[in-house]
Design a protein around this motif. Structure first.
Motif, PDB file in Angstrom:
ATOM      1  N   GLY A   5      -7.160  -0.893  -6.822  1.00 46.86           N
ATOM      2  CA  GLY A   5      -7.005   0.359  -7.558  1.00 46.86           C
ATOM      3  C   GLY A   5      -5.553   0.744  -7.773  1.00 46.86           C
ATOM      4  O   GLY A   5      -5.210   1.398  -8.737  1.00 46.86           O
ATOM      5  N   CYS A   6      -4.700   0.321  -6.841  1.00 49.00           N
ATOM      6  CA  CYS A   6      -3.333   0.836  -6.849  1.00 49.00           C
ATOM      7  C   CYS A   6      -2.304  -0.288  -6.756  1.00 49.00           C
ATOM      8  O   CYS A   6      -2.583  -1.342  -6.188  1.00 49.00           O
ATOM      9  CB  CYS A   6      -3.134   1.786  -5.671  1.00 49.00           C
ATOM     10  N   CYS A  16      -1.264  -2.917  -3.504  1.00 56.25           N
ATOM     11  CA  CYS A  16      -2.340  -2.822  -2.523  1.00 56.25           C
ATOM     12  C   CYS A  16      -2.818  -4.203  -2.098  1.00 56.25           C
ATOM     13  O   CYS A  16      -2.982  -5.079  -2.934  1.00 56.25           O
ATOM     14  CB  CYS A  16      -3.508  -2.035  -3.114  1.00 56.25           C
ATOM     15  N   ARG A  58      -8.318   7.109 -11.232  1.00 60.93           N
ATOM     16  CA  ARG A  58      -7.758   7.582  -9.968  1.00 60.93           C
ATOM     17  C   ARG A  58      -7.445   9.067 -10.131  1.00 60.93           C
ATOM     18  O   ARG A  58      -6.859   9.457 -11.141  1.00 60.93           O
ATOM     19  CB  ARG A  58      -6.469   6.824  -9.602  1.00 60.93           C
ATOM     20  N   ILE A  90      -5.519  -4.150   0.177  1.00 62.25           N
ATOM     21  CA  ILE A  90      -6.828  -3.850   0.772  1.00 62.25           C
ATOM     22  C   ILE A  90      -7.946  -3.902  -0.273  1.00 62.25           C
ATOM     23  O   ILE A  90      -9.037  -4.406  -0.016  1.00 62.25           O
ATOM     24  CB  ILE A  90      -6.797  -2.454   1.451  1.00 62.25           C
ATOM     25  N   CYS A 110      -9.798  -1.330  -1.810  1.00 62.14           N
ATOM     26  CA  CYS A 110     -10.974  -0.546  -1.410  1.00 62.14           C
ATOM     27  C   CYS A 110     -11.795  -0.102  -2.612  1.00 62.14           C
ATOM     28  O   CYS A 110     -12.901   0.389  -2.468  1.00 62.14           O
ATOM     29  CB  CYS A 110     -10.549   0.691  -0.620  1.00 62.14           C
ATOM     30  N   CYS A 147      -0.768   4.604   1.923  1.00 57.65           N
ATOM     31  CA  CYS A 147      -2.176   4.899   1.655  1.00 57.65           C
ATOM     32  C   CYS A 147      -2.888   5.161   2.974  1.00 57.65           C
ATOM     33  O   CYS A 147      -2.711   4.447   3.956  1.00 57.65           O
ATOM     34  CB  CYS A 147      -2.834   3.753   0.913  1.00 57.65           C
ATOM     35  N   ARG A 186       1.590   5.434  -3.809  1.00 58.94           N
ATOM     36  CA  ARG A 186       0.975   6.762  -3.767  1.00 58.94           C
ATOM     37  C   ARG A 186       1.905   7.824  -4.360  1.00 58.94           C
ATOM     38  O   ARG A 186       3.113   7.810  -4.156  1.00 58.94           O
ATOM     39  CB  ARG A 186       0.648   7.161  -2.315  1.00 58.94           C
ATOM     40  N   ASN A 216       0.795  -1.235   0.000  1.00 58.97           N
ATOM     41  CA  ASN A 216       0.000   0.000   0.000  1.00 58.97           C
ATOM     42  C   ASN A 216       0.824   1.281   0.000  1.00 58.97           C
ATOM     43  O   ASN A 216       0.516   2.230   0.720  1.00 58.97           O
ATOM     44  CB  ASN A 216      -0.981   0.003   1.181  1.00 58.97           C
TER      45      ASN A 216
HETATM   46  S1  SF4 Z   1      -6.771   0.842  -0.209  1.00 59.36           S
HETATM   47 FE1  SF4 Z   1      -7.720   1.792  -1.992  1.00 59.36          FE
HETATM   48  S2  SF4 Z   1      -6.691   3.789  -2.244  1.00 59.36           S
HETATM   49 FE2  SF4 Z   1      -5.427   2.547  -0.854  1.00 59.36          FE
HETATM   50  S3  SF4 Z   1      -3.893   1.582  -2.142  1.00 59.36           S
HETATM   51 FE3  SF4 Z   1      -5.647   0.144  -2.022  1.00 59.36          FE
HETATM   52  S4  SF4 Z   1      -7.016   0.586  -3.756  1.00 59.36           S
HETATM   53 FE4  SF4 Z   1      -5.552   2.322  -3.520  1.00 59.36          FE
END
Ligand code: SF4
Lengths: 580, 79
Positions: free
Chosen positions: A294-295, A298, A182, A300, A302, A486, A69, A66
């Motif tokens: 999304g990233c 990652c 994004r 998570i 989200c 993140c 960014r 994560n």
């Molecule tokens: S939790 Fe969401 S915003 Fe954070 S890195 Fe993962 S996908 Fe991107």
């Protein structure tokens, strides 16, 4: 690692070694401190002297989860002050793996010239003429560039709003599926990119340059422990994958802090139709994805993928802030319309929050009725069409308020507030007013501390204690944004052991002693640079205030106004202003 | 007396088949506090962060009035 400095006036690129003073900085620390050091604060945001800096976080490119960014920094045309806008996707990781610590865009393309910046490898980057791409929307652009340059490219670009240099213009970046969904949305940095004559940055995703880590074994060990904490945490491990940030809709509304109809009310009647729980059910019934990565890096996930009744793609990463901005804030309880508006904002390249607030001000002034989703959609389309009304909406709430001579404009330093009414969560009043960024929620999110039922540290509707928690949150977040972690992976550093893992990794990467003191010092240093820049740009204490509506109009259902006094606001960062 | 408890986020998992909008009808003694109610519905208190009674934010020591609609939310993070 290197800096890539691009001069748009002379159409040249230059690779530079990292000066000693910047070697231990990343993300927001790098963009904010560089901007404060390298640039006069009085430059025109859309002029030749402004610099637009893209910097991955300090940890980006390491094995830590994560950390994909990117901080984007410049002087903002929206606020007139310094700005750091944060975005995920794949670009930050790709840059870091090419050994690039920052891309610095300077100058301004001559005449109507327009360019792409193609970064293929370390020491290989070029400006490519792109006059024909001006005006193109981001989804079409990303598709075209992927076809021409290959799939394994990360694309960071602007849409028509950035081309028009509108003050709410975002910079959009592609996710792992190559969709430009994004957003570095806040502060109108898309307009800065448009003014420079830069339509898109293409970054190769196949870089393999390892991150420089002094003690790789120590780093790995702490990184693994950190990942485990994030995975085991209920919020990041279960709630976010299932509902995303939209899980906030119901509780914030229940707390009476969901700004509705341009912040005339704190609760929205249609809340059940747009809640995270409803969104998750609708997505599942239609065969979309509630969980979506999304990233880069990652664990998570989200993000989500919202689809029509027929299962066709509408948008990705429908988040809490957008559900509010395009929902409650404009009185709209139609989830499909919200998803459509989210897509349009990404496609046109415009901040959903500022745009929702701009629409809300227009509706409040009587231009259209609250709840008119069709009007909202056609007004956002007008942004891309470049009509007079479209330009007003695209320039944000202050522009709309001025046009209609309407005073109910929920902005600080020109930036629209986020989805937490500062009257019902007074800690957010402090954050909105005192951060150098303009009304910004991520600068110091103190919602949890305000609303907790058990052992809550402060009363959400009182001023007591709010300055301190906001100050601490802002200093902490400045360090988090610099590390490139993140926001949603913060469960990994929520405990004493967790934050110690972060300190261990900082020390392991830098080879220097790093503990709580250094962490706080990092955050303070960033905020100090930002406040200093704003002061040089002409900001005074009077700019650290909320608009009158929050002091004068009691917000139902709690019927409270902001109680944090001007003196209390000023005490937030006084100690930073006074130190040399 | 009777109150209606609605669970959000991850909390419905404690009552399989329970959706947020359905709500649980719970019989409680008079003068029950929010904290005691959370105990009564057998949800670990650390799983409950935000409580709203009849649409108003509530604290743990607050008493639950008859016929109230009580919404429980799990801890929140991030923005
Ligand atoms: S939790 Fe969401 S915003 Fe954070 S890195 Fe993962 S996908 Fe991107």
């Amino acid at each position: 690692m290197s800096f890539l400095r691009v001069n748009m006036t002379t159409e040249t690129v230059q690779w530079e070694d990292i000066p000693e003073e910047y070697s231990l900085l990343g993300g927001r620390a790098l963009t904010s401190i560089m901007i404060n050091n390298e640039m006069s604060a009085t430059v025109a945001p859309l002029g030749v002297e402004n610099k637009l800096i893209f910097a991955p976080g300090y940890f980006t490119g390491t094995p830590l989860i994560n950390t994909g960014r990117l901080s984007v920094g410049a002087k903002s045309p929206l606020t007139g002050g310094i700005k750091e806008s944060n975005v995920g996707g794949t670009v930050a990781y790709s840059l870091a793996r090419l050994g690039i610590k920052a891309v610095i865009i300077e100058g301004k393309a001559v005449g109507d010239k327009y360019f792409l910046l193609n970064i293929e490898a370390k020491n290989t980057a070029s400006l490519v003429s792109a006059d024909n791409l001006k005006g193109m929307r981001t989804y079409a652009l990303a598709k075209k560039l992927h076809e021409e340059y290959g799939e394994k490219k990360s694309i960071t670009c602007i849409g028509p709003a950035g081309d028009f240099q509108l003050h709410s213009a975002s910079i959009q970046s592609t996710d792992l599926d190559g969709r430009p969904c994004r957003a570095a949305g806040r502060g109108g940095l898309g307009a800065v990119m448009g003014a420079k004559g830069l339509k898109a940055i293409i970054v190769d995703r196949q870089g393999k340059i390892p991150s420089e880590i002094t003690d790789a074994v120590g780093f790995q060990k702490a990184a693994r422990a950190y990942a485990k904490d994030v995975q085991n945490d209920e919020f990041s491990g279960q709630v976010l994958p299932e509902f995303g940030t939209a899980v906030l809709v119901e509780p914030i509304n229940a707390a009476g802090a969901f700004p509705t109809n341009n912040a005339r009310f704190g609760q929205f009647k249609g809340i059940g139709k747009i809640s995270g729980e409803t969104m998750a059910r609708v997505i599942k019934e239609r065969g979309g994805k509630t969980q979506h990565k999304g990233c880069s890096q990652c664990i998570i996930d989200c993000s989500n993928e919202f689809v029509t009744e027929k299962g066709e793609y509408v948008t990705s990463s429908l988040e809490y802030e957008t559900i509010w901005a395009m929902g409650g804030m404009i009185g709209n309880d139609n989830l499909d319309a919200i998803a459509r508006l989210d897509f349009l904002c990404d496609d046109i390249g415009i901040d959903t929050m500022n745009t929702g607030a701009a629409l809300a001000v227009a509706f409040d002034a009587g231009y259209r009725e609250f709840g008119d989703a069709d009007a909202a959609i056609s007004l956002v389309e007008e942004v891309a069409a470049g009509t007079e009304m479209g330009r007003l909406i695209g320039n944000g709430p202050n522009a709309v308020g001025k046009h209609f001579n309407h005073s109910r404009v929920p902005t600080v330093k020109g930036q629209g507030m986020a989805a937490y009414d500062p009257r019902a969560i007074q800690g957010m009043a402090v954050t909105y007013a005192t951060t150098a960024m303009g009304a910004d929620h991520t600068a110091g999110w103190v919602v949890d501390k305000n609303l907790e039922a058990f052992g809550g540290t402060v009363d959400a509707m009182e001023a007591t204690g709010q300055v301190e928690i906001s100050r601490n949150a802002q200093i902490h977040m400045a360090a988090v944004d610099s590390a490139g972690i993140c926001d949603f992976a913060q469960s990994g550093l929520a405990t004493e052991a967790g934050i110690n893992n972060v300190f261990t990794m900082m020390a392991a990467k830098s080879g220097q002693v790093f503990g709580r003191e250094e962490w706080t010092e990092l955050g303070r240093r960033v905020i100090k640079a930002e406040l200093e820049f704003n002061r040089k740009a002409g900001f005074t204490k009077d700019d650290d205030r909320l608009p009158p509506m929050f002091y004068n109009e009691p917000l139902p259902p709690h019927n409270v106004v902001v109680k944090v006094s001007d003196e209390q606001m000023d005490s937030t960062f006084d100690f930073l202003r006074n130190t040399p | 007396m009777k109150v209606c408890v609605k669970l959000f986020g991850t909390l419905p998992a404690y009552y399989p088949g329970c959706y947020p909008d359905m709500g649980l009808d719970v019989e409680i003694p008079a003068k029950t506090s929010v904290a005691e109610l959370v105990d009564l519905v057998r949800i670990p208190p650390e799983q409950v962060a935000i409580v709203a009674i009849n649409g108003m934010l509530a604290k743990g020591n607050q008493l639950v009035p008859e016929g109230a609609e009580v919404k429980l939310f799990q801890p929140l993070n991030g923005g």
